[in-house]
Scaffold this motif. Structure first.
Motif, PDB file in Angstrom:
ATOM      1  N   SER A 199      -5.849   9.832   1.818  1.00 51.76           N
ATOM      2  CA  SER A 199      -6.605   9.687   3.079  1.00 51.76           C
ATOM      3  C   SER A 199      -6.865   8.173   3.399  1.00 51.76           C
ATOM      4  N   ASP A 200      -7.929   7.721   3.829  1.00 47.72           N
ATOM      5  CA  ASP A 200      -7.912   6.195   4.409  1.00 47.72           C
ATOM      6  C   ASP A 200      -8.366   5.157   3.263  1.00 47.72           C
ATOM      7  N   TYR A 201      -7.712   5.430   2.117  1.00 49.35           N
ATOM      8  CA  TYR A 201      -7.864   4.229   1.443  1.00 49.35           C
ATOM      9  C   TYR A 201      -7.623   2.661   1.784  1.00 49.35           C
ATOM     10  N   GLU A 202      -8.385   1.634   1.489  1.00 51.44           N
ATOM     11  CA  GLU A 202      -7.955   0.318   1.984  1.00 51.44           C
ATOM     12  C   GLU A 202      -6.625   0.149   0.996  1.00 51.44           C
ATOM     13  N   ILE A 203      -5.713  -0.311   1.725  1.00 49.50           N
ATOM     14  CA  ILE A 203      -4.508  -0.826   1.082  1.00 49.50           C
ATOM     15  C   ILE A 203      -4.588  -1.980  -0.230  1.00 49.50           C
ATOM     16  N   LEU A 204      -5.611  -2.683   0.214  1.00 50.45           N
ATOM     17  CA  LEU A 204      -5.571  -3.701  -0.861  1.00 50.45           C
ATOM     18  C   LEU A 204      -6.151  -3.039  -2.134  1.00 50.45           C
ATOM     19  N   GLU A 205      -6.864  -1.947  -2.083  1.00 51.45           N
ATOM     20  CA  GLU A 205      -7.515  -1.583  -3.559  1.00 51.45           C
ATOM     21  C   GLU A 205      -6.340  -0.677  -3.919  1.00 51.45           C
ATOM     22  N   LEU A 206      -5.256  -0.346  -3.592  1.00 56.78           N
ATOM     23  CA  LEU A 206      -4.344   0.430  -4.152  1.00 56.78           C
ATOM     24  C   LEU A 206      -3.068  -0.343  -4.841  1.00 56.78           C
ATOM     25  N   GLN A 207      -3.444  -1.795  -5.047  1.00 55.22           N
ATOM     26  CA  GLN A 207      -2.318  -2.605  -5.484  1.00 55.22           C
ATOM     27  C   GLN A 207      -2.239  -2.285  -7.038  1.00 55.22           C
ATOM     28  N   GLY A 208      -3.064  -1.875  -7.782  1.00 59.11           N
ATOM     29  CA  GLY A 208      -3.121  -1.466  -9.188  1.00 59.11           C
ATOM     30  C   GLY A 208      -2.435  -0.076  -9.385  1.00 59.11           C
ATOM     31  N   PHE A 209      -2.659   0.877  -8.345  1.00 58.69           N
ATOM     32  CA  PHE A 209      -1.913   2.208  -8.208  1.00 58.69           C
ATOM     33  C   PHE A 209      -0.482   1.885  -8.016  1.00 58.69           C
ATOM     34  N   PHE A 210       0.030   1.034  -7.082  1.00 58.08           N
ATOM     35  CA  PHE A 210       1.371   0.678  -6.728  1.00 58.08           C
ATOM     36  C   PHE A 210       2.077   0.278  -7.984  1.00 58.08           C
ATOM     37  N   ARG A 211       1.387  -0.519  -8.551  1.00 54.21           N
ATOM     38  CA  ARG A 211       2.101  -1.110  -9.792  1.00 54.21           C
ATOM     39  C   ARG A 211       2.182   0.044 -11.077  1.00 54.21           C
ATOM     40  N   ALA A 212       1.375   0.790 -11.161  1.00 54.79           N
ATOM     41  CA  ALA A 212       1.506   1.627 -12.211  1.00 54.79           C
ATOM     42  C   ALA A 212       2.235   2.799 -11.830  1.00 54.79           C
ATOM     43  N   ALA A 213       2.450   3.255 -10.470  1.00 55.92           N
ATOM     44  CA  ALA A 213       3.457   4.243 -10.316  1.00 55.92           C
ATOM     45  C   ALA A 213       4.747   3.843 -10.120  1.00 55.92           C
ATOM     46  N   ALA A 214       5.633   3.447 -11.037  1.00 52.45           N
ATOM     47  CA  ALA A 214       6.806   2.613 -11.110  1.00 52.45           C
ATOM     48  C   ALA A 214       7.945   4.003 -10.366  1.00 52.45           C
ATOM     49  N   ALA A 215       7.761   5.137 -10.624  1.00 50.88           N
ATOM     50  CA  ALA A 215       8.827   6.147 -10.135  1.00 50.88           C
ATOM     51  C   ALA A 215       8.497   6.732  -8.809  1.00 50.88           C
ATOM     52  N   LEU A 216       7.504   6.038  -7.926  1.00 51.72           N
ATOM     53  CA  LEU A 216       6.860   6.762  -6.552  1.00 51.72           C
ATOM     54  C   LEU A 216       8.086   6.416  -5.698  1.00 51.72           C
ATOM     55  N   GLU A 217       8.427   7.531  -5.125  1.00 52.35           N
ATOM     56  CA  GLU A 217       9.487   7.487  -3.895  1.00 52.35           C
ATOM     57  C   GLU A 217       8.902   7.931  -2.548  1.00 52.35           C
ATOM     58  N   GLU A 218       7.534   8.358  -2.621  1.00 47.28           N
ATOM     59  CA  GLU A 218       7.003   8.571  -1.300  1.00 47.28           C
ATOM     60  C   GLU A 218       5.522   8.319  -1.333  1.00 47.28           C
ATOM     61  N   PHE A 219       4.999   7.614  -0.157  1.00 49.90           N
ATOM     62  CA  PHE A 219       3.627   7.218  -0.111  1.00 49.90           C
ATOM     63  C   PHE A 219       3.366   7.292   1.316  1.00 49.90           C
ATOM     64  N   CYS A 220       2.195   7.868   1.512  1.00 45.53           N
ATOM     65  CA  CYS A 220       1.692   8.022   3.238  1.00 45.53           C
ATOM     66  C   CYS A 220       0.184   8.123   3.015  1.00 45.53           C
ATOM     67  N   GLY A 221      -0.504   7.352   4.192  1.00 44.00           N
ATOM     68  CA  GLY A 221      -1.984   7.347   4.185  1.00 44.00           C
ATOM     69  C   GLY A 221      -2.147   5.844   4.013  1.00 44.00           C
ATOM     70  N   GLY A 222      -3.277   5.734   3.599  1.00 45.88           N
ATOM     71  CA  GLY A 222      -4.107   4.315   3.385  1.00 45.88           C
ATOM     72  C   GLY A 222      -4.307   3.727   4.798  1.00 45.88           C
ATOM     73  N   SER A 223      -5.052   2.374   4.695  1.00 46.57           N
ATOM     74  CA  SER A 223      -5.328   1.849   6.005  1.00 46.57           C
ATOM     75  C   SER A 223      -5.505   0.522   5.813  1.00 46.57           C
ATOM     76  N   PHE A 224      -5.778  -0.357   7.101  1.00 48.32           N
ATOM     77  CA  PHE A 224      -5.643  -1.563   7.203  1.00 48.32           C
ATOM     78  C   PHE A 224      -7.017  -2.048   7.803  1.00 48.32           C
ATOM     79  N   SER A 225      -7.979  -2.241   7.088  1.00 47.86           N
ATOM     80  CA  SER A 225      -9.422  -2.446   7.526  1.00 47.86           C
ATOM     81  C   SER A 225      -9.762  -4.118   7.211  1.00 47.86           C
ATOM     82  N   ASP A 226      -9.279  -4.745   6.265  1.00 48.85           N
ATOM     83  CA  ASP A 226      -9.616  -5.967   6.011  1.00 48.85           C
ATOM     84  C   ASP A 226      -9.048  -7.233   6.983  1.00 48.85           C
ATOM     85  N   GLN A 227      -9.758  -7.573   7.634  1.00 50.77           N
ATOM     86  CA  GLN A 227      -9.445  -8.932   8.439  1.00 50.77           C
ATOM     87  C   GLN A 227      -8.910  -9.915   8.130  1.00 50.77           C
TER      88      GLN A 227
END
Length: 590
Positions: free
Chosen positions: A225-253
């Motif tokens: 759902s609407d996670y702030e993308i900047l908060e997902l950087q740790g997740f992106f680094r840990a998910a080395a095998a990830l092939e699909e991602f959908c969702g997130g949001s850009f609310s930080d200006q």
């Protein structure tokens, strides 16, 4: 005597060979045909079938399914009619999963995969599933379901430790807390697919998503759902095998998105509320992308073109009609491998005041000439011509699913009716199995409707809107379509008598849904009454529609519905007040 021995040996060998071959027949249509040959083939099918799809939960009963298929490993069960996705079916129509879950918990010892679609699921159902099947369940899909909360998901997270897929997309979930995701993170190490996209869950914690990525090394698909993308950087680094991602949001200006780095193997992507400034995040991965979901991106026509030009390997694109004809022309030039294209109508018609933000026959012609591998095309168009449909019929030889809706905002469409174009498309696209055409009065005459019947030899599902001129067109249509199993119609001029006559002529029809027709008091519908054929009526009703706030609530009149379908279980008993079962005996007795 010798001949009898030879025949007995031949028959025995046939059974042995068939027993070895039957488990490798996976297509449901082939299975259905084989099971009708003789009693022995029927029994072998029952013993070896691993997956069953039930297109409407009221067409059979849980105990009947159990008696026939005791060794099922996978079950897909659909509840409410497809029209429920557009709020056309009353919320309390039915589709309760409880009796099925009770039978599953009691009897189906081999079941590893469950997919419930458009059904009402309770927390108690999820608790029972977790308790009875938790150790062996590999896949659980609650697809556009409602009636449950995060408390029910908590049981799944705690008990289903071998879960490979948890799918909740577009389900209506009562959110009490985010503990269900924390339990899933603590207890699961084999998760491959996690999807709670478009569920509006807000209490889930990004730390739990990171923990899932660290613990589940095979995680390849995550839609959130609407996670702030900047908060997902740790997740992106840990998910080395990830092939699909959908969702997130850009609310930080604060413009810090230039630091965002996505997983290296990502090839299917959809970023919600992504605007022009965030495109720089995608560009480094664009040449690897096979799928793009831009339905909830904030991009205009120019942005679409800028991104499409960098995606030569794109196979699937989902977007809104703001892509415009220019975007389709860029697709045709740059994305030769495109197989699936879905263009939805923008919720606010964003971009429609821009000449570039219109999809018309010009874009369709370019698409047909450039994307020769296209298999699926669903599009809302502002203008259309017979020639553009003829181009699709000439060039799109792999098309198996075609859906077109003609929007109302353009009044001056000069090339109606579309009779000849529809005929050319159906004649040229011989692989079509699914077909939808929603036009406007005058968009398809009785002659064109006859063409649809004549040239739809292999089509199994069809949606028709605002087609035809009279009952004669529907009756001519029904003389064809030998493979048609599901027919849905809206805003048509046909009488109940003609609908009943058409149903009797469509020999393969198993399901009919109609909204908007010429009512005559239900008696004319009795002409289609027969054994195992359920008929339900949903009377006209007024539905409030919220247009951006309470002050803009508009009451919309929904015409009456007819829903009819084959059922081995007989008439259902859980009718709400909004549905009238059409009982032939009761009507005759009046």
């Amino acid at each position: 005597m010798e001949d009898r021995n030879v025949n007995r040996m031949s028959s025995g060998m046939s059974d042995v060979v068939l027993g070895c071959v039957m488990p490798y027949i996976h297509d449901s249509k082939d299975r259905d045909a084989a099971s009708l040959v003789c009693r022995r083939w029927y029994e072998l099918d029952a013993q070896t079938r691993k997956h069953v799809t039930i297109a409407l939960c009221y067409t059979t009963s849980p105990d009947r399914l159990r008696r026939r298929f005791q060794h099922l490993e996978s079950l897909k069960l659909k509840g409410k009619p497809r029209a429920a996705m557009f709020n056309l079916i009353p919320e309390d129509w039915g589709g309760y999963v409880t009796p099925w879950v009770n039978e599953i918990a009691e009897s189906f010892n081999c079941l590893k995969s469950l997919h419930f679609r458009r059904m009402i699921v309770r927390d108690l159902d999820l608790e029972l599933l977790a308790r009875s099947r938790g150790r062996v369940l590999h896949t659980l899909k609650l697809d556009k379901c409602s009636g449950f909360s995060t408390d029910g998901l908590l049981h799944i997270g705690r008990s289903c430790r071998n879960l490979r897929t948890l799918f909740l997309e577009e389900s209506s979930i009562v959110e009490n807390d985010g503990d269900w995701l924390h339990e899933l993170a603590l207890n699961n190490t084999v998760l491959e697919t996690l999807n709670f996209y478009m569920t509006y869950l807000e209490k889930v914690r990004f730390e739990d998503l990171e923990l899932i990525a660290r613990n589940c090394r095979s995680l390849v698909s995550v839609k959130v759902s609407d996670y702030e993308i900047l908060e997902l950087q740790g997740f992106f680094r840990a998910a080395a095998a990830l092939e699909e991602f959908c969702g997130g949001s850009f609310s930080d200006q604060s413009q810090r998105y230039s630091t965002v780095s996505l997983p290296p193997n990502l090839c299917r992507l959809g970023l919600s509320y992504m605007g022009k400034n965030e495109l720089e995040i995608v560009f480094p991965y664009a040449s690897l992308l096979k799928k793009l979901d831009l339905l909830y991106a904030l991009l205009d026509t120019d942005d679409h073109c800028m991104l499409i030009e960098r995606c030569p390997n794109l196979e699937v694109l989902e977007t809104r009609n703001v892509i415009g004809d220019r975007g389709l022309e860029d697709l045709a030039r740059n994305c030769k491998r495109l197989k699936r294209l879905r263009i939805e109508r923008g919720a606010d018609e964003q971009g429609m005041d821009d000449e570039g933000g219109v999809v018309s026959h010009h874009g369709l012609i370019a698409l047909a000439q450039g994307c020769l591998e296209l298999e699926y095309l669903a599009v809302y168009v502002s203008d259309i011509t017979n020639a553009s449909l003829e181009y699709i019929g000439t060039h799109s030889k792999n098309l198996n699913d075609f859906r077109l809706v003609l929007l109302d905002q353009e009044e001056r469409i000069t090339d109606l009716p579309l009779d000849n174009g529809v005929r050319a498309l159906l004649r040229g696209c011989e692989k079509l199995r699914r077909f939808a055409l929603y036009v406007r009065p005058g968009g398809l005459t009785d002659v064109g409707l006859g063409y649809v019947g004549q040239y739809s030899q292999n089509i199994r599902w069809m949606l028709l809107g605002s087609v035809g001129e009279s009952d004669a067109g529907l009756l001519e249509f029904s003389r064809g379509c030998p493979s048609l199993q599901k027919l849905e119609m809206r805003c048509c001029c046909f009488s109940e008598r003609a609908l009943a006559a058409a149903v009797m002529q469509l020999t393969s029809l198993r399901y009919l849904w109609v909204q908007g027709y010429r009512a005559s008091g239900s008696r004319d519908l009795l002409a289609m009454a027969r054994p195992f054929w359920n008929i339900e009526l949903i009377p006209p009703r007024q539905v409030p529609v919220d247009h951006l706030g309470e002050e803009n609530v508009v009451v919309v009149e929904h015409p009456a519905h007819i829903l009819a379908y084959y059922s081995l279980a007989g008439p259902r008993t859980d009718f709400p007040d909004t549905v009238i079962p059409l009982d032939p005996e009761a009507l005759v007795a009046e």
